[in-house]
Design an enzyme around this catalytic site. Structure first.
Site, short mmCIF file in Angstrom:
data_model
loop_
_atom_site.label_atom_id
_atom_site.label_comp_id
_atom_site.label_asym_id
_atom_site.label_seq_id
_atom_site.Cartn_x
_atom_site.Cartn_y
_atom_site.Cartn_z
N CYS A 58 0.81 -1.23 0.00
CA CYS A 58 0.00 0.00 0.00
C CYS A 58 0.84 1.28 0.00
O CYS A 58 0.35 2.35 -0.34
CB CYS A 58 -0.95 0.00 1.18
SG CYS A 58 -2.10 -1.37 1.14
N HIS A 92 -3.29 7.48 1.52
CA HIS A 92 -3.69 6.14 1.12
C HIS A 92 -5.06 5.86 1.73
O HIS A 92 -5.31 6.20 2.89
CB HIS A 92 -2.66 5.12 1.64
CG HIS A 92 -3.14 3.71 1.54
ND1 HIS A 92 -3.65 3.18 0.38
CD2 HIS A 92 -3.20 2.72 2.48
CE1 HIS A 92 -4.00 1.92 0.60
NE2 HIS A 92 -3.74 1.62 1.85
N ASN A 133 -10.04 0.06 -0.64
CA ASN A 133 -8.58 0.11 -0.58
C ASN A 133 -8.01 -0.52 -1.85
O ASN A 133 -8.13 -1.72 -2.06
CB ASN A 133 -8.13 -0.65 0.68
CG ASN A 133 -6.63 -0.61 0.89
OD1 ASN A 133 -5.87 -0.25 -0.01
ND2 ASN A 133 -6.19 -0.99 2.07
#
Ligand code: UT7
Length: 325
Positions: free
Chosen positions: A115, A252, A282
């Site tokens: 990520c 993020h 996500n």
């Protein structure tokens, strides 16, 4: 003192057509729209078609970023793709993106920081551009996380989605002050002691399979707030800005409660935080450029604005990039 700065010339994104809503998940696992919305802020996610690969998503996002930058693909000499879901074990997805864009010079390679991948890729590109080794880079974050999800694990399968985002960076001579345009600070960090809290239980060198994502969500959540707040504070100290002076935070997108927790801890006005979670969940390395793209399309970015991007992910890895638009 004159220095090269990596100026963001264009941004683009791509989301696959197929959408899965929270209600769709309630028919697969023991969950509800209410639980997912309350605990994460996610309402839907995009899922790549069977014949759509990570590189296809990346190429679509990069094409849009290139058009908006006004830069001809033949003038790009660096392609970096941040992904944890490459098309193949090798070659790098970045090389496939490079070929798809018709670029034949310079270098292309992948970055694997899950990520945090986009932050790692931006930092890497910035260092190449600053030194003058390359002039123009495409940095892509592209993922097909739907392919590494355990669709029977309600604790993880509802959280992730597929997508891609990209930026075009160009080395431009600037004054070497904090008023410059381009990347002003780029910090990356990692600590491998936390691998067991977020990982994929397979790989070519261990199981010879791709494996599935495993996560201790509660622990990751706790570390995310601490580590991200820490690296933002470090960035602000290094550059001499206060949280208020940042025009837009582009984090993020993992969980709305993480974004709220960081905002509270740093005293940031929540209106300054770009939030796209509801739309696509996500998307790992793609989430920052996807959010940056949405900010651009909503005209939330003007030349001269200070933009702070940050992420934490598997490894753990984390980091932050401060840029003037
Ligand atoms: O991008 C990489 C970094 N990743 C992250 O940042 C993710 C960080 N973690 C999180 O976002 C949150 O921890 C989650 C969204 C994953 C989970 O939220 P939570 O508030 O930490 O829930 P929990 O894991 O503590 O679970 C609470 C309860 C459990 O039930 P019991 O044991 O209390 O009976 C879970 O089994 O919620 C249950 N649960 C669910 N219930 C309905 C877990 N997933 C679901 C679900 N639907 N999808």
């Amino acid at each position: 003192m004159a220095v090269n700065r990596s100026v963001i010339r264009g941004v683009g994104a791509y989301l696959p057509k197929r959408i899965m809503t929270n209600d769709d998940f309630s028919r697969i696992v023991d969950t509800t729209d209410e639980w997912i919305t309350e605990r994460t802020g996610i309402k839907q996610r995009h899922i790549a078609a069977d014949d759509e690969l990570t590189s296809d998503l990346g190429i679509a996002a990069a094409r849009q970023a290139l058009v908006r930058s006004g830069i001809d693909p033949v003038d790009i000499d660096l392609v970096i793709c941040a992904t944890a879901t490459p098309d193949r074990t090798f070659p790098a997805t970045a090389v496939r993106i490079q070929a798809g864009l018709g670029i034949t010079k310079g270098a292309a390679f992948d970055i694997q920081a899950v990520c945090s991948g986009f932050i790692y890729a931006m930092t890497t590109a910035d260092n190449f551009l600053k030194t003058g080794l390359f002039k123009r880079a495409i940095v892509v974050g592209a993922e097909t996380f739907s392919r590494i999800l355990d669709w029977s694990d309600r604790g993880t399968c509802v959280l992730f989605g597929d997508g891609a985002g990209a930026v075009v960076l160009e080395a431009q001579p600037q004054h070497g002050t904090r008023e410059d345009r381009g990347i002003l600070s780029a910090l990356i960090r990692s600590d491998g002691r936390y691998e067991d809290l977020l990982y994929v239980d397979g790989g070519p060198g261990s199981t010879k399979t791709t494996g599935f994502l495993r996560m201790n969500g509660r622990e990751v959540f706790r570390h995310a707030i601490q580590k991200i707040s820490g690296v933002i504070e470090e960035t602000l100290v290094m550059t001499g800005y206060t949280p208020d002076e940042i025009d837009l935070y582009v984090p993020h997108q993992a969980n709305q409660r993480i974004l709220d927790g960081i905002a509270k801890r740093l005293g940031v006005d929540p209106k300054k935080i770009m939030t796209t979670l509801a739309k696509h969940g996500n998307t790992s390395a793609a989430s920052i450029p996807l959010a940056l793209n949405q900010a651009f399309e909503e005209r939330r970015l003007s030349e001269g604005d200070l933009v702070l991007m940050e992420a934490m992910g598997g490894g753990f890895t984390w980091g932050a990039v401060l840029a003037r638009w």
